[in-house]
Write an enzyme that holds these catalytic residues in place. Structure first.
Site, PDB file in Angstrom:
ATOM      1  N   LYS A  67       7.308  23.324 -14.109  1.00  0.00           N
ATOM      2  CA  LYS A  67       6.545  22.176 -13.628  1.00  0.00           C
ATOM      3  C   LYS A  67       6.295  22.144 -12.188  1.00  0.00           C
ATOM      4  O   LYS A  67       5.140  21.715 -11.894  1.00  0.00           O
ATOM      5  CB  LYS A  67       7.391  20.996 -14.080  1.00  0.00           C
ATOM      6  CG  LYS A  67       6.578  19.720 -13.802  1.00  0.00           C
ATOM      7  CD  LYS A  67       6.201  18.717 -14.983  1.00  0.00           C
ATOM      8  CE  LYS A  67       5.014  17.764 -14.370  1.00  0.00           C
ATOM      9  NZ  LYS A  67       5.106  16.805 -15.243  1.00  0.00           N
ATOM     10  N   HIS A  90       7.169  10.670 -29.397  1.00  0.00           N
ATOM     11  CA  HIS A  90       6.258  11.650 -28.593  1.00  0.00           C
ATOM     12  C   HIS A  90       6.759  12.975 -28.739  1.00  0.00           C
ATOM     13  O   HIS A  90       5.929  13.758 -29.273  1.00  0.00           O
ATOM     14  CB  HIS A  90       6.268  11.274 -27.149  1.00  0.00           C
ATOM     15  CG  HIS A  90       5.297  12.220 -26.269  1.00  0.00           C
ATOM     16  ND1 HIS A  90       4.014  12.107 -26.244  1.00  0.00           N
ATOM     17  CD2 HIS A  90       5.737  12.884 -25.458  1.00  0.00           C
ATOM     18  CE1 HIS A  90       3.622  12.950 -25.500  1.00  0.00           C
ATOM     19  NE2 HIS A  90       4.726  13.533 -24.789  1.00  0.00           N
ATOM     20  N   HIS A 103      -0.648  13.642 -29.830  1.00  0.00           N
ATOM     21  CA  HIS A 103      -1.073  12.375 -29.523  1.00  0.00           C
ATOM     22  C   HIS A 103      -1.840  11.781 -30.740  1.00  0.00           C
ATOM     23  O   HIS A 103      -1.620  10.469 -30.851  1.00  0.00           O
ATOM     24  CB  HIS A 103      -2.104  12.282 -28.261  1.00  0.00           C
ATOM     25  CG  HIS A 103      -1.541  12.294 -27.076  1.00  0.00           C
ATOM     26  ND1 HIS A 103      -2.047  13.070 -25.658  1.00  0.00           N
ATOM     27  CD2 HIS A 103      -0.234  12.049 -26.390  1.00  0.00           C
ATOM     28  CE1 HIS A 103      -1.441  12.858 -24.964  1.00  0.00           C
ATOM     29  NE2 HIS A 103      -0.173  12.330 -25.153  1.00  0.00           N
ATOM     30  N   GLU A 138      -4.581  17.633 -11.318  1.00  0.00           N
ATOM     31  CA  GLU A 138      -5.101  17.971 -12.670  1.00  0.00           C
ATOM     32  C   GLU A 138      -6.522  18.030 -12.663  1.00  0.00           C
ATOM     33  O   GLU A 138      -7.181  17.653 -13.337  1.00  0.00           O
ATOM     34  CB  GLU A 138      -4.648  17.090 -13.557  1.00  0.00           C
ATOM     35  CG  GLU A 138      -4.849  17.767 -15.112  1.00  0.00           C
ATOM     36  CD  GLU A 138      -4.149  16.879 -16.164  1.00  0.00           C
ATOM     37  OE1 GLU A 138      -2.849  16.633 -16.022  1.00  0.00           O
ATOM     38  OE2 GLU A 138      -4.750  16.735 -17.274  1.00  0.00           O
ATOM     39  N   GLU A 153       9.495  18.001 -26.055  1.00  0.00           N
ATOM     40  CA  GLU A 153       8.585  18.353 -24.883  1.00  0.00           C
ATOM     41  C   GLU A 153       9.057  19.539 -24.290  1.00  0.00           C
ATOM     42  O   GLU A 153       8.360  20.178 -23.628  1.00  0.00           O
ATOM     43  CB  GLU A 153       8.820  17.063 -23.940  1.00  0.00           C
ATOM     44  CG  GLU A 153       8.005  17.087 -22.647  1.00  0.00           C
ATOM     45  CD  GLU A 153       6.579  16.484 -23.081  1.00  0.00           C
ATOM     46  OE1 GLU A 153       6.370  15.607 -23.749  1.00  0.00           O
ATOM     47  OE2 GLU A 153       5.522  17.291 -22.690  1.00  0.00           O
ATOM     48  N   ARG A 202       0.932  -1.025   0.105  1.00  0.00           N
ATOM     49  CA  ARG A 202      -0.261   0.048   0.105  1.00  0.00           C
ATOM     50  C   ARG A 202       0.749   1.136  -0.003  1.00  0.00           C
ATOM     51  O   ARG A 202       0.263   2.468   0.457  1.00  0.00           O
ATOM     52  CB  ARG A 202      -0.885   0.033   1.092  1.00  0.00           C
ATOM     53  CG  ARG A 202      -1.928  -1.121   1.103  1.00  0.00           C
ATOM     54  CD  ARG A 202      -3.170  -0.962   2.031  1.00  0.00           C
ATOM     55  NE  ARG A 202      -4.035  -2.342   1.896  1.00  0.00           N
ATOM     56  CZ  ARG A 202      -3.804  -3.033   2.625  1.00  0.00           C
ATOM     57  NH1 ARG A 202      -2.803  -3.196   3.614  1.00  0.00           N
ATOM     58  NH2 ARG A 202      -4.610  -4.307   2.447  1.00  0.00           N
ATOM     59  N   ASN A 254      -0.051  19.929 -21.053  1.00  0.00           N
ATOM     60  CA  ASN A 254      -0.307  19.034 -22.324  1.00  0.00           C
ATOM     61  C   ASN A 254      -0.282  19.987 -23.592  1.00  0.00           C
ATOM     62  O   ASN A 254      -0.789  19.755 -24.627  1.00  0.00           O
ATOM     63  CB  ASN A 254      -1.566  18.399 -22.237  1.00  0.00           C
ATOM     64  CG  ASN A 254      -1.392  17.352 -21.146  1.00  0.00           C
ATOM     65  OD1 ASN A 254      -0.318  16.661 -21.040  1.00  0.00           O
ATOM     66  ND2 ASN A 254      -2.709  17.111 -20.532  1.00  0.00           N
ATOM     67  N   HIS A 275      -0.148  18.813 -27.168  1.00  0.00           N
ATOM     68  CA  HIS A 275      -0.165  17.318 -27.076  1.00  0.00           C
ATOM     69  C   HIS A 275      -1.539  16.831 -27.794  1.00  0.00           C
ATOM     70  O   HIS A 275      -1.456  15.601 -27.977  1.00  0.00           O
ATOM     71  CB  HIS A 275      -0.327  16.963 -25.614  1.00  0.00           C
ATOM     72  CG  HIS A 275       1.141  16.874 -24.774  1.00  0.00           C
ATOM     73  ND1 HIS A 275       2.080  17.890 -24.792  1.00  0.00           N
ATOM     74  CD2 HIS A 275       1.741  15.957 -24.357  1.00  0.00           C
ATOM     75  CE1 HIS A 275       3.175  17.485 -24.473  1.00  0.00           C
ATOM     76  NE2 HIS A 275       2.963  16.266 -23.944  1.00  0.00           N
ATOM     77  N   ARG A 301      -3.022  22.138 -14.442  1.00  0.00           N
ATOM     78  CA  ARG A 301      -2.164  21.056 -14.719  1.00  0.00           C
ATOM     79  C   ARG A 301      -2.284  20.805 -16.072  1.00  0.00           C
ATOM     80  O   ARG A 301      -1.200  20.409 -16.785  1.00  0.00           O
ATOM     81  CB  ARG A 301      -2.205  20.051 -13.741  1.00  0.00           C
ATOM     82  CG  ARG A 301      -0.745  19.220 -14.098  1.00  0.00           C
ATOM     83  CD  ARG A 301      -0.796  18.175 -12.954  1.00  0.00           C
ATOM     84  NE  ARG A 301       0.422  17.014 -13.191  1.00  0.00           N
ATOM     85  CZ  ARG A 301       0.908  16.543 -12.407  1.00  0.00           C
ATOM     86  NH1 ARG A 301       0.646  16.189 -10.995  1.00  0.00           N
ATOM     87  NH2 ARG A 301       1.990  15.486 -12.877  1.00  0.00           N
ATOM     88  N   LYS A 338       2.781  11.733 -11.183  1.00  0.00           N
ATOM     89  CA  LYS A 338       1.892  10.898 -12.123  1.00  0.00           C
ATOM     90  C   LYS A 338       2.586   9.662 -12.257  1.00  0.00           C
ATOM     91  O   LYS A 338       3.789   9.735 -12.897  1.00  0.00           O
ATOM     92  CB  LYS A 338       1.664  11.559 -13.619  1.00  0.00           C
ATOM     93  CG  LYS A 338       0.484  12.515 -13.565  1.00  0.00           C
ATOM     94  CD  LYS A 338       0.196  12.987 -14.801  1.00  0.00           C
ATOM     95  CE  LYS A 338      -1.014  14.108 -14.760  1.00  0.00           C
ATOM     96  NZ  LYS A 338      -1.198  14.748 -16.043  1.00  0.00           N
TER      97      LYS A 338
END
Ligand code: GLY
Length: 343
Positions: A211, A248, A236, A221, A183, A119, A229, A232, A225, A141
């Protein structure tokens, strides 16, 4: 955000709610700061990495290396299961720690395994790629893919600290380097300014600062946040439609130019602003046009599946008079006609 007063090391402190903070050490030789990030009570340290990562670390503890596979195909729940089984066989406890040593894939997987094993136990990221150092390793993340899509299962699990040793980037393959720049380019419009005029350590540190500030303002988010992106949405779509022939960062680079063209079509920014996007992206040696074999219909369908979409129009992260922000209900016809600017 707090800066270290040590001029030889750029340390950014990520400040989350409830007095939760952690340091990100940036610079050549930053890995020398690793030992101080490991909890004192940890007897064992599980190092999660990949066979191609040409770096080793000495934690000064009883340490064991756990190698995961390369590529998105290894970013699965079965990898998490087998890592956790290996941790259990070694009797890793909640008092011990996990280190993710590698690029974004490794730190996403190591972080997720650390979040669920017993956990949750402490994780530290030692990021070895440019993309990881400026983005993936920071902000908590973690996750893996499902057959239905990328990063669909995961958790927010903040690290105890992050090492961004820029010496590790000396061995980065050319294409990975360029992908990192794709990026990184987004930060020019997230408050970074002329990042291309900074040396590498300052450039990485500046991206980490931005960041850290965005994550601190919206850890999970709920809204802001999502500006991380930037570029993106089309990015994507290009990755998926092109079966990942463009990586990417390369796809995001094209997405940044598209987002600028779309923002200009909506009257949010000027032609000079669009030219600045083109200058930065081309200056990093990144592509500026949509590959010929990717049709408008497929790209628009894929952009409509973006997680940010709320209604019949499309949703984009766009520059504008208030800076970069999420814009909903963009007219699909305008989305279509603007694609022509990148053909
Ligand atoms: N890579 C985007 C984020 O961390 O939110």
């Amino acid at each position: 955000m707090v800066e270290s007063s040590d001029p030889s090391m750029r340390t950014v402190t990520v400040e989350l709610g409830d007095d939760r903070t952690y340091p990100v050490h940036v610079g050549r030789g930053a890995v020398t700061r690793l030992a101080e990030l490991i909890p004192e009570r940890s007897r064992r340290v599980a190092i999660v990495t990949q066979s191609g990562i040409p770096h080793t670390i000495d934690t000064g503890r009883d340490q064991r290396v756990f190698v995961i596979g390369d590529g998105e195909a290894s970013k699965t729940l079965s990898t998490i299961e087998s890592l956790c089984e290996s941790f259990a066989e070694w009797n890793l406890t909640r008092a011990d720690a996990v280190i993710g040593l590698g690029g974004g894939l490794v730190t996403d997987v190591a972080g997720f395994a650390a979040s669920v094993y017993h956990r949750g136990l402490p994780v530290i990221h030692v990021s070895t790629s440019l993309l990881g150092q400026i983005d993936a390793a920071i902000g908590g993340k973690t996750g893996v893919n499902l057959p239905q899509g990328k990063n669909l299962v995961g958790a927010y699990w903040q690290p105890r600290g992050v090492i961004c040793d820029t010496e590790f980037l000396d061995t980065l393959p050319e294409r990975e380097w360029r992908c990192g720049m794709g990026e990184l380019a987004k930060y020019h419009w997230l408050g970074g300014g002329r990042l291309d005029e900074l040396d590498l350590d300052d450039r990485v540190a500046q991206c980490v600062r931005i960041k850290a500030e965005v994550v601190a303002s919206d850890e999970r988010e709920s809204s802001r946040r999502a500006i991380l992106n930037y570029g993106h949405t089309l990015g994507h779509a290009i990755e998926v439609a092109g079966d990942h022939q463009l990586r990417h960062g390369e796809a995001v680079a094209i997405g940044l130019i598209y987002a600028a063209e779309l923002a200009q079509s909506l009257g949010r920014i000027t032609a000079d602003d669009v030219a600045e996007h083109r200058r930065v992206v081309a200056g990093y040696g990144l592509p500026t046009q949509i590959p010929d074999d990717l049709g408008d219909d497929e790209l628009i369908t894929l952009m409509g599946r973006d997680k940010k979409v709320l209604d019949a129009g499309l949703t984009f992260v766009l520059d504008g008079p208030n800076g970069v922000e999420v814009v909903h209900s963009v007219d699909p016809e305008l989305v279509r006609s603007t694609l022509a600017a990148l053909r």
